[in-house]
Design a protein around this motif. Structure first.
Motif, PDB file in Angstrom:
ATOM      1  N   LEU A 128     -17.838  -7.283   4.588  1.00 18.88           N
ATOM      2  CA  LEU A 128     -17.561  -5.864   4.847  1.00 18.88           C
ATOM      3  C   LEU A 128     -18.235  -5.358   6.111  1.00 18.88           C
ATOM      4  CD1 LEU A 128     -17.877  -4.350   1.257  1.00 18.88           C
ATOM      5  CD2 LEU A 128     -15.782  -4.884   2.519  1.00 18.88           C
ATOM      6  N   ALA A 129     -19.131  -6.145   6.683  1.00 14.42           N
ATOM      7  CA  ALA A 129     -19.914  -5.675   7.822  1.00 14.42           C
ATOM      8  C   ALA A 129     -19.043  -5.241   8.999  1.00 14.42           C
ATOM      9  CB  ALA A 129     -20.895  -6.762   8.265  1.00 14.42           C
ATOM     10  N   ALA A 130     -17.897  -5.907   9.181  1.00 13.52           N
ATOM     11  CA  ALA A 130     -17.031  -5.597  10.321  1.00 13.52           C
ATOM     12  C   ALA A 130     -16.049  -4.463  10.015  1.00 13.52           C
ATOM     13  CB  ALA A 130     -16.251  -6.844  10.740  1.00 13.52           C
ATOM     14  N   HIS A 131     -16.106  -3.904   8.809  1.00 12.60           N
ATOM     15  CA  HIS A 131     -15.106  -2.897   8.421  1.00 12.60           C
ATOM     16  C   HIS A 131     -15.773  -1.648   7.837  1.00 12.60           C
ATOM     17  CE1 HIS A 131     -12.402  -6.333   8.841  1.00 12.60           C
ATOM     18  NE2 HIS A 131     -13.159  -6.986   7.990  1.00 12.60           N
ATOM     19  N   THR A 132     -16.865  -1.232   8.445  1.00 13.36           N
ATOM     20  CA  THR A 132     -17.645  -0.132   7.874  1.00 13.36           C
ATOM     21  C   THR A 132     -16.833   1.157   7.764  1.00 13.36           C
ATOM     22  OG1 THR A 132     -18.497   0.351  10.095  1.00 13.36           O
ATOM     23  CG2 THR A 132     -19.819  -1.084   8.688  1.00 13.36           C
ATOM     24  N   ARG A 185      -9.709 -10.391  11.403  1.00  6.96           N
ATOM     25  CA  ARG A 185     -10.855 -10.287  10.494  1.00  6.96           C
ATOM     26  C   ARG A 185     -10.404  -9.862   9.095  1.00  6.96           C
ATOM     27  NH1 ARG A 185     -13.226  -7.795  15.092  1.00  6.96           N
ATOM     28  NH2 ARG A 185     -12.837  -5.747  14.181  1.00  6.96           N
ATOM     29  N   LEU A 186      -9.472  -8.924   9.031  1.00  7.01           N
ATOM     30  CA  LEU A 186      -8.998  -8.472   7.722  1.00  7.01           C
ATOM     31  C   LEU A 186      -8.288  -9.589   6.977  1.00  7.01           C
ATOM     32  CD1 LEU A 186      -7.704  -4.886   8.590  1.00  7.01           C
ATOM     33  CD2 LEU A 186      -9.531  -5.446   6.979  1.00  7.01           C
ATOM     34  N   VAL A 187      -7.495 -10.363   7.691  1.00 11.23           N
ATOM     35  CA  VAL A 187      -6.784 -11.476   7.042  1.00 11.23           C
ATOM     36  C   VAL A 187      -7.786 -12.433   6.393  1.00 11.23           C
ATOM     37  CG1 VAL A 187      -5.412 -13.539   7.521  1.00 11.23           C
ATOM     38  CG2 VAL A 187      -4.719 -11.341   8.474  1.00 11.23           C
ATOM     39  N   ALA A 188      -8.931 -12.610   7.040  1.00 13.52           N
ATOM     40  CA  ALA A 188      -9.946 -13.501   6.479  1.00 13.52           C
ATOM     41  C   ALA A 188     -10.784 -12.803   5.410  1.00 13.52           C
ATOM     42  CB  ALA A 188     -10.855 -14.018   7.599  1.00 13.52           C
ATOM     43  N   ASP A 189     -11.083 -11.520   5.629  1.00 13.39           N
ATOM     44  CA  ASP A 189     -12.066 -10.853   4.771  1.00 13.39           C
ATOM     45  C   ASP A 189     -11.474 -10.226   3.516  1.00 13.39           C
ATOM     46  OD1 ASP A 189     -13.997 -11.545   6.564  1.00 13.39           O
ATOM     47  OD2 ASP A 189     -13.978  -9.645   7.645  1.00 13.39           O
ATOM     48  N   VAL A 190     -10.227  -9.760   3.566  1.00 13.78           N
ATOM     49  CA  VAL A 190      -9.646  -9.127   2.368  1.00 13.78           C
ATOM     50  C   VAL A 190      -9.590 -10.111   1.196  1.00 13.78           C
ATOM     51  CG1 VAL A 190      -7.536  -8.125   1.387  1.00 13.78           C
ATOM     52  CG2 VAL A 190      -8.389  -7.328   3.589  1.00 13.78           C
ATOM     53  N   PRO A 191      -9.096 -11.354   1.388  1.00 10.44           N
ATOM     54  CA  PRO A 191      -9.136 -12.306   0.269  1.00 10.44           C
ATOM     55  C   PRO A 191     -10.561 -12.598  -0.196  1.00 10.44           C
ATOM     56  CG  PRO A 191      -7.640 -13.078   1.983  1.00 10.44           C
ATOM     57  CD  PRO A 191      -8.399 -11.922   2.560  1.00 10.44           C
ATOM     58  N   THR A 192     -11.503 -12.635   0.758  1.00 11.10           N
ATOM     59  CA  THR A 192     -12.894 -12.906   0.387  1.00 11.10           C
ATOM     60  C   THR A 192     -13.436 -11.795  -0.494  1.00 11.10           C
ATOM     61  OG1 THR A 192     -13.306 -14.174   2.394  1.00 11.10           O
ATOM     62  CG2 THR A 192     -15.227 -13.241   1.286  1.00 11.10           C
ATOM     63  N   GLY A 217     -12.004   0.536  -4.621  1.00  8.00           N
ATOM     64  CA  GLY A 217     -11.584   1.481  -3.584  1.00  8.00           C
ATOM     65  C   GLY A 217     -11.630   0.872  -2.206  1.00  8.00           C
ATOM     66  N   THR A 218     -12.641   0.053  -1.965  1.00  6.94           N
ATOM     67  CA  THR A 218     -12.752  -0.595  -0.653  1.00  6.94           C
ATOM     68  C   THR A 218     -11.569  -1.518  -0.393  1.00  6.94           C
ATOM     69  OG1 THR A 218     -15.166  -0.505  -0.736  1.00  6.94           O
ATOM     70  CG2 THR A 218     -14.189  -2.125   0.749  1.00  6.94           C
ATOM     71  N   ILE A 219     -11.194  -2.287  -1.410  1.00  3.67           N
ATOM     72  CA  ILE A 219     -10.075  -3.225  -1.238  1.00  3.67           C
ATOM     73  C   ILE A 219      -8.783  -2.469  -0.963  1.00  3.67           C
ATOM     74  CG2 ILE A 219      -8.645  -4.907  -2.471  1.00  3.67           C
ATOM     75  CD1 ILE A 219     -11.248  -5.834  -3.871  1.00  3.67           C
ATOM     76  N   VAL A 220      -8.583  -1.330  -1.639  1.00  3.16           N
ATOM     77  CA  VAL A 220      -7.393  -0.506  -1.362  1.00  3.16           C
ATOM     78  C   VAL A 220      -7.388  -0.101   0.110  1.00  3.16           C
ATOM     79  CG1 VAL A 220      -6.296   1.712  -1.809  1.00  3.16           C
ATOM     80  CG2 VAL A 220      -7.101   0.316  -3.720  1.00  3.16           C
ATOM     81  N   ASN A 221      -8.539   0.380   0.611  1.00  4.87           N
ATOM     82  CA  ASN A 221      -8.618   0.795   2.011  1.00  4.87           C
ATOM     83  C   ASN A 221      -8.361  -0.369   2.962  1.00  4.87           C
ATOM     84  OD1 ASN A 221      -9.288   3.315   1.081  1.00  4.87           O
ATOM     85  ND2 ASN A 221     -11.473   3.173   1.588  1.00  4.87           N
ATOM     86  N   LEU A 222      -8.943  -1.518   2.650  1.00  3.61           N
ATOM     87  CA  LEU A 222      -8.753  -2.683   3.512  1.00  3.61           C
ATOM     88  C   LEU A 222      -7.291  -3.114   3.556  1.00  3.61           C
ATOM     89  CD1 LEU A 222     -11.845  -4.875   2.497  1.00  3.61           C
ATOM     90  CD2 LEU A 222     -11.598  -3.467   4.534  1.00  3.61           C
ATOM     91  N   ARG A 223      -6.648  -3.114   2.402  1.00  2.00           N
ATOM     92  CA  ARG A 223      -5.246  -3.536   2.365  1.00  2.00           C
ATOM     93  C   ARG A 223      -4.348  -2.527   3.069  1.00  2.00           C
ATOM     94  NH1 ARG A 223      -5.190  -5.707  -3.933  1.00  2.00           N
ATOM     95  NH2 ARG A 223      -6.003  -7.805  -3.466  1.00  2.00           N
ATOM     96  N   GLU A 224      -4.627  -1.239   2.894  1.00  2.00           N
ATOM     97  CA  GLU A 224      -3.829  -0.224   3.583  1.00  2.00           C
ATOM     98  C   GLU A 224      -3.997  -0.353   5.094  1.00  2.00           C
ATOM     99  OE1 GLU A 224      -5.082   3.502   1.987  1.00  2.00           O
ATOM    100  OE2 GLU A 224      -3.802   3.359   0.196  1.00  2.00           O
ATOM    101  N   ARG A 225      -5.234  -0.593   5.533  1.00  2.00           N
ATOM    102  CA  ARG A 225      -5.469  -0.767   6.957  1.00  2.00           C
ATOM    103  C   ARG A 225      -4.762  -2.024   7.459  1.00  2.00           C
ATOM    104  NH1 ARG A 225      -5.842   1.344  11.846  1.00  2.00           N
ATOM    105  NH2 ARG A 225      -7.223   0.170  13.237  1.00  2.00           N
ATOM    106  N   LEU A 270      -6.703  -4.365  18.039  1.00  2.00           N
ATOM    107  CA  LEU A 270      -6.007  -4.355  16.750  1.00  2.00           C
ATOM    108  C   LEU A 270      -5.803  -5.768  16.224  1.00  2.00           C
ATOM    109  CD1 LEU A 270      -3.270  -1.590  17.230  1.00  2.00           C
ATOM    110  CD2 LEU A 270      -5.566  -1.389  16.268  1.00  2.00           C
ATOM    111  N   GLU A 271      -5.472  -6.688  17.107  1.00  2.00           N
ATOM    112  CA  GLU A 271      -5.251  -8.063  16.676  1.00  2.00           C
ATOM    113  C   GLU A 271      -6.554  -8.685  16.174  1.00  2.00           C
ATOM    114  OE1 GLU A 271      -2.467 -11.585  18.316  1.00  2.00           O
ATOM    115  OE2 GLU A 271      -4.111 -11.046  19.647  1.00  2.00           O
ATOM    116  N   ALA A 272      -7.667  -8.403  16.869  1.00  2.00           N
ATOM    117  CA  ALA A 272      -8.959  -8.924  16.421  1.00  2.00           C
ATOM    118  C   ALA A 272      -9.326  -8.352  15.049  1.00  2.00           C
ATOM    119  CB  ALA A 272     -10.038  -8.581  17.450  1.00  2.00           C
ATOM    120  N   GLU A 273      -9.095  -7.059  14.870  1.00  2.00           N
ATOM    121  CA  GLU A 273      -9.388  -6.437  13.570  1.00  2.00           C
ATOM    122  C   GLU A 273      -8.491  -7.022  12.485  1.00  2.00           C
ATOM    123  OE1 GLU A 273      -9.509  -2.042  11.388  1.00  2.00           O
ATOM    124  OE2 GLU A 273      -8.836  -2.216  13.482  1.00  2.00           O
TER     125      GLU A 273
END
Length: 572
Positions: free
Chosen positions: A33-37, A539-546, A304-312, A533-536
């Motif tokens: 979550l550190a990269a998605h504060t 990171r999301l593609v890797a971090d959301v499943p984690t 709630g965090t996972i919802v936000n990450l997936r929406e983003r 956006l691509e870098a973010e």
């Protein structure tokens, strides 16, 4: 650490195992979550940090303490069930060695990772005699062994021996800060000397729980059973009111643990000490309930965090797809320009090639025509034997051939230049002005004389005309083909020079297309913030499943605590 299928039916170990796994899961979640504060609900990261800090504080910290050569390191290794702390030099431990849980056995001294306890011994013997800016204040040993059977929730600290060096005494005093318990190791014959009493009094002031261990080392072999019991009784009277006493043969316990020697069940008295320590650390229903509630609470935070990450992530999918369409359109336009430029160059090259072939065809046609004319003049000579007329006719025919071929070649050369100009290139037109080939001496004098004298002269001229007219024969066989070849070579050179001029134009056109395409790509990426956006998104593609997997693990841990809660309730 044990999996959920292997958690023992002991609440203390169950609590430790679950706590260790939950702490590891929270640490991985926090890292992801550190990269998605900005997407994490307010306070969640701070709550996770607080929980991790709380878990770290809750770890049971037990230091092994005593005089130099009391057997502290051997006892630490016996409690761990493996050789983890150095025991091979004097004074034994120059700086504290903290044994803690880790998935992979590792010895670390500051930034240095060491492969074995032997390497640590070498390092400590050579340089780690006193902590400085370059030297660590403690050595950390990570082990996947379940020390004391508390599920990874215990740190054993092997302290420097006291009473031999003031520096070591200061290091040991610092290591005793913030501990849950201390094991004071004493040895015969100095079981409870004035110095030992001083140590106990010092520890009483700072430590909530003190365990005293009489290390039954080689010095005790001179004692018979009655003497050993008498000394033990005296020692118990000295410490039993406030502290617990265990008699342990640290070396025998260590050998039994690492070599399978002796009776492992209770070997060297180590199991009794381990049981006492576990009883001190035991966690019951309240701790398991708190752990379960913590896991459920963290799972709620992460929902709630996972919802936000997936929406983003979905939003980035849309934005990046639109940006990629623009980039694809720009690339397609550049590809179309490139193709058009290459097609135009292909048309130009084909025209130049055709003009070169026109010269080649003209040379071949005019050479054939010349040969027919020369054959006609040769037949005329057969009838008349007039060598002078033949010589003049041949010279005129060859000159007409050369002039017509030069005119045709220069017409084609000018056509190449026009094609280059139409394409946008500049090609120099170099006129071909060849020296007409000379037939030389058509008929040598001696052969000409023989061709006009004697019987049957005309018949002989008809039959042997090529022999009589040796110069003309050589001209047709050698000089004329060489002249035609020179024309073809000149045509190829002119065509190559023209094509090269066109290639330079094509290269410039392609470079312009590339520069415009690169500029348009940069403009689109800047306008759409594509790189960020691509870098973010990556990171999301890797971090959301984690994060999702860790959330599921946390929820599973809450369920795993239930059987132990029911077990405790049943016992009550």
């Amino acid at each position: 650490m044990p999996t959920s299928d292997a958690i023992p039916a002991d609440s203390a170990r169950a609590y430790g195992t679950l706590t260790t796994r939950l702490s590891e899961t929270l640490a991985r979640t926090r890292d992801a979550l550190a990269a998605h504060t900005a997407l994490v609900p307010g306070g969640t990261l701070a709550d996770l940090d607080a929980l991790l800090s709380d878990f770290e504080r809750r770890r049971l910290r037990i230091a092994v303490y005593g005089e130099v050569k009391a057997g502290k390191s051997t006892l630490v290794n016996a409690l761990a069930g493996a050789r983890l702390s150095p025991v091979a030099f004097d004074p034994l431990t120059a700086i504290p060695v903290r044994i803690t849980y880790g998935p992979t056995p590792t010895w670390r001294a500051g930034d240095r990772a060491l492969p074995s306890v032997d390497a640590l011994e070498d390092l400590m013997r050579s340089s780690l005699t006193e902590p400085t800016a370059e030297h660590p204040r403690e050595v950390i040993v990570e082990t996947d062994l379940d020390v004391l059977g508390l599920g990874g929730q215990v740190d054993l600290i092997d302290t420097p021996g006291v009473g031999a060096d003031r520096h070591f005494d200061a290091v040991t005093a610092e290591a005793l800060q913030g501990l849950d318990a201390v094991i004071l190791v004493v040895r015969y014959p100095a079981l409870f000397t004035r110095f030992t009493r001083h140590l106990v009094e010092t520890l009483d002031a700072d430590i909530g729980k003190l365990f005293v261990v009489w290390n039954l080392d080689a010095a005790c072999t001179e004692l018979d059973a009655a003497e050993r019991e008498r000394h033990a009784a005296t020692l118990r009277r000295q410490v039993a009111d406030a502290h617990e006493l265990c008699l342990v043969d640290a070396r025998a316990a260590f050998d039994a643990a690492t070599q399978g020697g002796g009776n492992r069940a209770g070997a060297g008295g180590i199991d009794a000490l381990t049981g006492t320590l576990r009883g001190f650390a035991g966690s019951g229903e309240r701790d398991l309930t708190a752990l379960r509630q913590t896991a459920k609470r963290v799972g709620g935070w992460l929902d709630g965090t996972i919802v936000n990450l997936r929406e983003r992530q979905a939003s980035l999918d849309t934005a990046l797809a639109a940006a990629r369409r623009q980039l694809d359109d720009a690339a397609a336009a550049a590809a179309a320009e490139t193709a058009a430029a290459r097609d135009a160059f292909g048309t130009f090259s084909a025209a130049v090639e055709q003009h070169r072939r026109d010269i080649e065809a003209a040379a071949g046609s005019l050479a054939s025509e010349l040969r027919r004319e020369l054959h006609k003049e040769r037949r005329q000579w057969v009838r008349t034997a007039d060598a002078v007329t033949l010589d003049a006719a041949v010279s005129n025919a060859v000159q007409r051939f050369a002039d017509r071929l030069a005119e045709s070649a220069n017409q084609s050369s000018r056509a190449m230049a026009r094609a280059a100009a139409d394409y946008g290139a500049t090609a120099e037109t170099v006129a071909w002005e060849p020296q007409a080939p000379a037939a030389g001496e058509i008929a040598p004098d001696d052969r000409q004389q023989r061709a006009t004298t004697g019987r049957f002269a005309r018949l002989r001229r008809a039959l042997w005309k090529r022999w009589y007219l040796a110069g003309l024969t050589a001209f047709e066989a050698n000089d004329l083909p060489a002249f035609v070849a020179s024309a073809e070579h000149w045509a190829e050179s002119a065509a190559a020079a023209t094509r090269n001029a066109g290639s330079a134009v094509l290269d410039g056109q392609l470079a312009d297309v590339g520069r415009r395409a690169a500029a348009e790509e940069a403009r689109i990426k800047e306008a759409t913030d594509f790189v960020a956006l691509e870098a973010e998104h990556t990171r999301l593609v890797a971090d959301v499943p984690t994060v999702t997997a860790e959330r599921d693990t946390i929820q599973s841990l809450a369920q795993e605590a239930l059987p132990f809660l029911r077990q405790n309730a049943g016992s009550a």
